[in-house]
Design an enzyme around this catalytic site. Structure first.
Site, mmCIF file in Angstrom:
data_model
loop_
_atom_site.group_PDB
_atom_site.id
_atom_site.type_symbol
_atom_site.label_atom_id
_atom_site.label_comp_id
_atom_site.label_asym_id
_atom_site.label_seq_id
_atom_site.Cartn_x
_atom_site.Cartn_y
_atom_site.Cartn_z
ATOM 1 C CG LEU A 110 7.387 11.466 11.946
ATOM 2 C CD1 LEU A 110 8.310 11.120 10.784
ATOM 3 C CD2 LEU A 110 5.934 11.364 11.518
ATOM 4 C CG ASP A 111 5.048 6.145 16.422
ATOM 5 O OD1 ASP A 111 5.749 5.770 15.469
ATOM 6 O OD2 ASP A 111 3.912 5.693 16.644
ATOM 7 C CB ALA A 112 10.096 4.624 18.118
ATOM 8 N NE ARG A 196 0.203 5.458 18.975
ATOM 9 C CZ ARG A 196 1.219 4.742 18.513
ATOM 10 N NH1 ARG A 196 2.449 5.236 18.543
ATOM 11 N NH2 ARG A 196 1.014 3.537 18.026
#
Length: 269
Positions: A110-112, A196
């Site tokens: 999961l991105d930041a 994403r």
């Protein structure tokens, strides 16, 4: 089970050691035909298995016989990278795993800026099934987006849209509640592993993401687990995951061949 083996450990002992139930209750399960080994029902109490090789299930739900395997669920907070070690010294997952003896890794990313459910494990085979898009394991996200999302927009996501890296469609999508101000809440479920992908899809239909939370991964639900909290999976949750991992992927079911082992480009959403 065809071919009575003389090596290995007694099945009821192995089941009891795995925490299924007491040895006496496990014997009852076997006698009632509720236990299978490598897909075959076993009813003989003297049956033996090799915990390192044989696949055992009770009532069709897989049982993990290897005590060295660890499975955890983390509610990843915002601002934390999905990495066990960031070379630039940014916040990573090590802050949540300091008390865990086993060396575990995150399944997918999961991105930041994205929060929510992240699975950590040292079971590489299971991690491959969960992360590789060929197995079709779905993930559900709740997105706060700009603008008022309409039923027509939801249908467009279901029908599929064209992105720079090709067409894509969600498995399911729905609007949650009523719009508030200039923002809407949308639930999106898909099995794609593209980078994403949720953010890109919603932006493509005119609704940039403000906040994104992963609420579900396969059969696992985030539930009430607080932000930054980590816990072991329950026996029921683990059984569901292991059962899923032992089923053939859609590609395998169609071709009869194992799915590819290339690493999935699992989304850092």
């Amino acid at each position: 089970m065809s071919g009575e083996r003389t090596d290995g450990e007694r099945l009821q002992k192995v089941l009891a050691a795995a925490g299924v139930a007491s040895r006496r209750v496990c014997e009852q399960y076997i006698a009632e035909g509720r236990v299978s080994v490598n897909g075959e029902i076993v009813t003989e109490l003297g049956s033996r298995v090799d915990p390192a090789v044989d696949l055992v299930a009770v009532d069709g739900v897989a049982v993990q016989l290897d005590p060295t395997k660890r499975y955890l669920m983390l509610n990843k907070p915002r601002g934390v990278l999905s990495s066990m070690e960031d070379e630039l010294g940014r916040p990573d997952l090590r802050q949540f795993t300091g008390d865990i003896e086993e060396r575990v890794y995150n399944v997918g990313r999961l991105d930041a800026d994205t929060t929510g459910l992240l699975i950590l494990t040292n079971d590489g085979a299971l991690a491959h099934v969960l992360a590789h898009p060929s197995f079709g394991v779905t993930k559900t996200y709740v997105a706060t987006v700009r603008g008022t999302v309409t039923a027509q927009t939801i249908q467009k996501l279901k029908n599929g849209i064209d992105l720079d890296d090709g067409p894509i469609a969600v498995d399911r999508a729905k609007i949650i509640g009523e719009p508030s101000g200039d923002k809407s809440l949308v639930e999106v479920t898909l099995h794609s592993g593209r980078n994403r992908i949720v953010r890109r899809m919603l932006e493509a239909v005119g609704h940039p993401v403000v906040e994104l939370v992963r609420r579900q991964f396969g059969p696992l639900h985030l539930g009430t687990l607080g932000s930054g909290r980590i816990r072991d999976l329950t026996r029921v949750e683990l059984g569901q995951l292991l059962t899923l991992s032992r089923e053939p992927s859609p590609e395998e079911a169609e071709s009869g061949e194992p799915a590819g082992t290339d690493a999935a480009d699992d989304e850092p959403e």
